[in-house]
Design an enzyme around this catalytic site. Sequence first.
Site, short mmCIF file in Angstrom:
data_model
loop_
_atom_site.label_atom_id
_atom_site.label_comp_id
_atom_site.label_asym_id
_atom_site.label_seq_id
_atom_site.Cartn_x
_atom_site.Cartn_y
_atom_site.Cartn_z
N LYS A 40 52.57 81.18 72.26
CA LYS A 40 53.66 82.16 72.15
C LYS A 40 53.27 83.27 71.17
O LYS A 40 53.49 84.46 71.44
CB LYS A 40 54.95 81.46 71.69
CG LYS A 40 55.58 80.60 72.78
CD LYS A 40 56.73 79.71 72.27
CE LYS A 40 57.22 78.79 73.39
NZ LYS A 40 58.33 77.91 72.99
N GLN A 84 60.94 75.66 67.70
CA GLN A 84 60.29 74.85 68.73
C GLN A 84 60.89 73.44 68.75
O GLN A 84 61.00 72.79 67.72
CB GLN A 84 58.78 74.80 68.49
CG GLN A 84 58.00 74.11 69.58
CD GLN A 84 58.05 74.84 70.93
OE1 GLN A 84 58.16 76.07 70.99
NE2 GLN A 84 57.98 74.10 72.01
N ASP A 107 65.89 82.09 72.73
CA ASP A 107 65.70 80.92 73.61
C ASP A 107 66.93 80.67 74.48
O ASP A 107 66.88 79.89 75.43
CB ASP A 107 65.47 79.66 72.76
CG ASP A 107 64.02 79.20 72.75
OD1 ASP A 107 63.33 79.43 73.77
OD2 ASP A 107 63.60 78.61 71.75
N1 GUN Z 1 60.45 72.90 73.88
C1 GUN Z 1 60.18 72.83 75.20
N2 GUN Z 1 60.49 73.99 75.80
C2 GUN Z 1 60.95 74.82 74.85
C3 GUN Z 1 61.42 76.16 74.86
O1 GUN Z 1 61.50 76.84 75.88
N3 GUN Z 1 61.80 76.64 73.66
C4 GUN Z 1 61.75 75.92 72.53
N4 GUN Z 1 62.17 76.48 71.41
N5 GUN Z 1 61.34 74.67 72.48
C5 GUN Z 1 60.93 74.13 73.64
#
Ligand code: GUN
Length: 283
Positions: A40, A84, A107
């Site tokens: 990311k 995350q 998110d």
């Molecule tokens: N863990 C698995 N997928 C995601 C996501 O799209 N965003 C975040 N923050 N954590 C995740």
Amino acid sequence: MRIELAAKVAKLKANTGVVPGLAVILVGEDPASKSYVTAKEKACAEIGVTSFDNRLPENTTEEELLALIHKLNQDPAVHGILVQLPLPKHIDEDRVIMAIAPEKDVDGFTPVNVGKLVIGQKAYLPCTPHGVVQLLLRSGVKLDGAHVVIVGRSNIVGKPLANLLLQKAPTGNATVTLCHTRTRDLATFTRQADIVIAAAGRPGTITADMVKDGAVVIDVGVNRVPAPEKPNGYKLVGDVDFDAIKEKASFITPVPGGVGPMTITMLLFNTVEAAEIAAENRK
Ligand code: GUN
């Protein structure tokens, strides 16, 4: 889409001086989470978005994490906040998500954004569901009236994706069936699908006999399975039996390389939008 976003970032910077900023928070040492967060941050750099890296030790307390989020909520250089998931067991994930300011919730996980999505108001859409929809639309797959069968009911993928595809909108208008681990005779549902979306988190969830000829198959699964022949000892596989189903499907996404990069793209999309809104509000 990333080329489009890089152009937007350059234009925003030239016109307003605002550089989109994404704060990324990772707690602990989960190897999969570490690799997602690194991917990311790399994608941010590639399109001119600043990422603020916050890697915290496994023993971080909930209070410390909440304090960091409160600080980032106030920071004008931060337009998006990403925590995350999953978080270590001693931290209440719901409390943490609810601490994120909805206008920085890139998110789309806060109750405010989830609620807006469900009732069809403009909201930050969760990245994986939105990425799946863009992948379909930009590949020319018709959603209008299509029967989509989703396997998996998580808050991150299955539930928001079902809501998005149901919307009375060009990004929706599908007939949605939402299946899960307690669904009886899963194959009777998936065989009726024009579009099958696997988001169960289990290899082999969708086999060739479960898919009709010409169906579109989207694989959201990312599973690490042991692979002694690989230098790191594992390989990534999806939830779908790719090799067998590719002979039947009209379109199919690979793992890795399908939905994953789209998830990251939609995170960039939301972050750029958050920065544009912040620049507009500053005027
Ligand atoms: N863990 C698995 N997928 C995601 C996501 O799209 N965003 C975040 N923050 N954590 C995740």
